[in-house]
Design an enzyme around this catalytic site. Structure first.
Site, PDB file in Angstrom:
ATOM      1  N   VAL A   1       6.219   4.518   0.670  1.00 42.50           N
ATOM      2  CA  VAL A   1       7.034   5.600   1.234  1.00 42.50           C
ATOM      3  C   VAL A   1       8.105   5.076   2.189  1.00 42.50           C
ATOM      4  O   VAL A   1       9.190   5.655   2.261  1.00 42.50           O
ATOM      5  CB  VAL A   1       6.164   6.667   1.940  1.00 42.50           C
ATOM      6  CG1 VAL A   1       5.224   7.330   0.962  1.00 42.50           C
ATOM      7  CG2 VAL A   1       5.420   6.108   3.123  1.00 42.50           C
TER       8      VAL A   1
ATOM      9  N   ASN B   1       0.831  -1.199   0.000  1.00 39.46           N
ATOM     10  CA  ASN B   1       0.000   0.000   0.000  1.00 39.46           C
ATOM     11  C   ASN B   1       0.870   1.255   0.000  1.00 39.46           C
ATOM     12  O   ASN B   1       2.095   1.171  -0.134  1.00 39.46           O
ATOM     13  CB  ASN B   1      -0.973  -0.015   1.187  1.00 39.46           C
ATOM     14  CG  ASN B   1      -0.261  -0.091   2.526  1.00 39.46           C
ATOM     15  OD1 ASN B   1       0.780   0.545   2.731  1.00 39.46           O
ATOM     16  ND2 ASN B   1      -0.802  -0.875   3.448  1.00 39.46           N
ATOM     17  N   CYS B   2       0.244   2.415   0.167  1.00 35.99           N
ATOM     18  CA  CYS B   2       0.989   3.680   0.088  1.00 35.99           C
ATOM     19  C   CYS B   2       2.059   3.794   1.165  1.00 35.99           C
ATOM     20  O   CYS B   2       3.087   4.439   0.978  1.00 35.99           O
ATOM     21  CB  CYS B   2       0.022   4.862   0.164  1.00 35.99           C
ATOM     22  SG  CYS B   2      -0.881   5.009   1.736  1.00 35.99           S
ATOM     23  N   GLU B   3       1.829   3.157   2.311  1.00 36.33           N
ATOM     24  CA  GLU B   3       2.809   3.206   3.396  1.00 36.33           C
ATOM     25  C   GLU B   3       4.029   2.349   3.074  1.00 36.33           C
ATOM     26  O   GLU B   3       5.164   2.737   3.376  1.00 36.33           O
ATOM     27  CB  GLU B   3       2.164   2.755   4.703  1.00 36.33           C
ATOM     28  CG  GLU B   3       2.981   3.103   5.934  1.00 36.33           C
ATOM     29  CD  GLU B   3       2.201   2.885   7.221  1.00 36.33           C
ATOM     30  OE1 GLU B   3       2.604   3.454   8.243  1.00 36.33           O
ATOM     31  OE2 GLU B   3       1.189   2.153   7.198  1.00 36.33           O
TER      32      GLU B   3
END
Length: 229
Positions: free
Chosen positions: A164, A159-161
């Site tokens: 990053v 996911n987006c986490e």
């Protein structure tokens, strides 16, 4: 070879996580009801992690400079068309939810305003919460730029986490997903879950009759919870 049992468990957990965060997709989401908020981009540095708190989760992106943010967004249109004129538009609620279901996303570049949807932005908050040493900002930004484009998506595993943290620390992790899995483990270990599932199973048999689609789950689910606990 992938383990069918693990895949089934992963699928169930992802659906539970999607359901638990469903309010997120109906309020304050991309492309709908976006507040007109002005952000001071001069305070952001290239390679910073921008964090947007939500009701049930947090969205993350990497600031690339010049009011641009790289972030991972699920999008059903990516599975249906290659028309960049359509897919580059701000992702709407329906596109986002359906993108989660079909597990397709893109690591895309949007303005800070479109990334944040009017919410407050935290900068490099993960550095403190994870207590990890960050890479140099320029390396972080370059990692994000190399990953731009269509990618697979998973609420639990990609996911987006994850995006990053890979860019910022060199390791893809998601404390949000880990916390959800820990909560599921707590529920499974609670023997009351076994009793509750057994009662629900018996109720389904009484209401729907003795059929394979009612009897098997009524036996199998409590047994699995009991063994896992």
């Amino acid at each position: 070879m992938k383990n069918p049992m693990l895949e089934a468990v992963s699928l169930v957990l992802e659906k539970l996580l999607l359901i638990s965060n469903f309010k997120l997709f109906s309020s304050g989401t991309p492309g709908e009801n976006k507040a007109m908020t002005t952000y001071s981009v001069n305070s952001f540095l290239r390679g910073d992690v921008l964090e947007v708190p939500r009701t049930n989760f947090t969205h993350y992106g990497i600031y690339l400079g010049d009011n641009r943010v790289a972030h991972m967004m699920p999008d059903i249109l990516l599975a249906l068309t290659d028309d960049k004129g359509l897919t580059q538009k701000v992702v709407s609620n329906k596109r986002l939810v359906l993108g989660v279901i079909v597990k397709v996303a893109s690591i895309r570049v949007d303005t800070v305003e479109d990334f944040a949807y009017g919410a407050d932005i935290l900068v490099n908050h993960l550095d403190k919460s994870l207590k990890k040493k960050a890479l140099l900002n320029e390396e972080v930004a370059q990692r994000a730029e190399k990953l731009l484009g269509t990618t697979s998506y998973s609420l639990l595993w990609n996911n987006c986490e994850h995006f990053v943290t890979y860019c910022r620390f060199g390791t893809a992790i998601s404390p949000q997903s880990d916390k959800f899995c820990e909560n599921v483990k707590i529920i499974i270990r609670d023997q009351r879950s076994v009793l509750a599932s057994a009662v629900l199973g018996l109720a389904s048999i009484v209401c729907l009759g003795m059929a394979s689609y009612t009897t098997l789950p009524a036996i199998f689910i409590p047994f699995c919870l009991w063994m896992a606990g």
